[in-house]
Design an enzyme around this catalytic site. Structure first.
Site, short mmCIF file in Angstrom:
data_model
loop_
_atom_site.label_atom_id
_atom_site.label_comp_id
_atom_site.label_asym_id
_atom_site.label_seq_id
_atom_site.Cartn_x
_atom_site.Cartn_y
_atom_site.Cartn_z
N ALA A 1 73.25 3.86 94.99
CA ALA A 1 74.57 3.62 94.42
C ALA A 1 74.43 3.04 93.02
O ALA A 1 73.41 2.42 92.68
CB ALA A 1 75.37 2.66 95.31
N ASP A 2 75.47 3.24 92.23
CA ASP A 2 75.51 2.66 90.89
C ASP A 2 76.96 2.27 90.60
O ASP A 2 77.88 3.07 90.83
CB ASP A 2 75.03 3.67 89.85
CG ASP A 2 74.74 3.02 88.51
OD1 ASP A 2 73.66 2.43 88.35
OD2 ASP A 2 75.62 3.07 87.62
N THR A 3 77.17 1.05 90.14
CA THR A 3 78.53 0.54 89.90
C THR A 3 78.70 0.16 88.43
O THR A 3 77.82 -0.47 87.84
CB THR A 3 78.80 -0.70 90.78
OG1 THR A 3 78.65 -0.35 92.15
CG2 THR A 3 80.21 -1.23 90.55
N GLY B 1 79.37 5.07 92.11
CA GLY B 1 78.87 6.38 92.51
C GLY B 1 77.88 6.20 93.64
O GLY B 1 77.06 5.27 93.62
#
Length: 206
Positions: A81-83, A118
């Site tokens: 995940a990437d925030t 994401g």
């Protein structure tokens, strides 16, 4: 006297979490997953003219692919995940220093911004199933109070903004003192939309 029946606890689902974020690790474990933490090391430089929302999905996919290629066993699932925090269409990453944190908080003061995470789920090929990949993103609107210089200074001095995208953490003092309201998934702002993630994992057959 009646007998109380007992049953063995359900086995915890196992997967690789391609992140060393304490918040993501905690959310996954609280949801019942026995995660093997293997953070990904990739180039996170944005592509020219890439939108913030396309960026988080691409980075999540790149992280999952890098870890899967090196570590995933047959049929194993990798979660990455990437925030990011976005305002005026611009992504705000982690602050470089206290001055950068102050500047970010002043920019967010009194305004509504977006937090996008994401997520990529990548299942390695197994004996009875082909490899599969699921990439999606979740967006939450967050509105800040109007912040005084004293409030910003006190929050920066707490040290909490240092490793947070947008220079605040909604699960800590930032959420209690800065945030007026949110529209969407709270845990997405924490760093992982856990309820949505669980449903996508189920869809992969885990």
């Amino acid at each position: 006297m009646s007998e109380t029946s007992t049953s063995a606890p359900s086995p915890r689902a196992h997967l690789i979490l391609a992140s060393q974020s304490p918040r993501r690790i905690e959310l996954m474990r609280e949801a019942g997953f026995d995660v093997n933490v293997i953070p990904a090391d990739i180039n996170e430089t944005p592509i020219p003219d890439e939108s913030p929302f396309a960026l988080v999905e691409r980075l999540a996919a790149s992280k999952a692919q890098a870890v899967a290629e090196a570590y995933a066993q047959t049929g194993e699932i990798v979660l990455a995940a990437d925030t990011i925090v976005t305002v005026d269409g611009e992504a705000l990453g982690k602050p470089a220093d206290d001055a950068d944190a102050r500047a970010m908080l002043r920019r967010l003061s009194g305004r509504t911004h977006q937090v996008a995470t994401g997520v990529c789920l990548l299942r390695a090929a197994g004996d009875d199933a082909p490899a599969a990949q699921d990439v999606f993103s979740v967006v939450t609107d967050v509105t800040f109070y109007d912040l005084t210089d004293e409030e910003i200074e006190a929050y920066v001095a707490s040290g909490e903004p240092a490793d947070k995208a947008g220079a605040y953490g909604i699960q800590g003092a930032g959420g209690r003192m800065l945030v007026r309201g949110i529209d969407g998934d709270f845990y997405n702002v924490v760093g992982l939309p856990i309820a949505e993630v669980v449903r996508h994992i189920r869809a992969l057959g885990a």
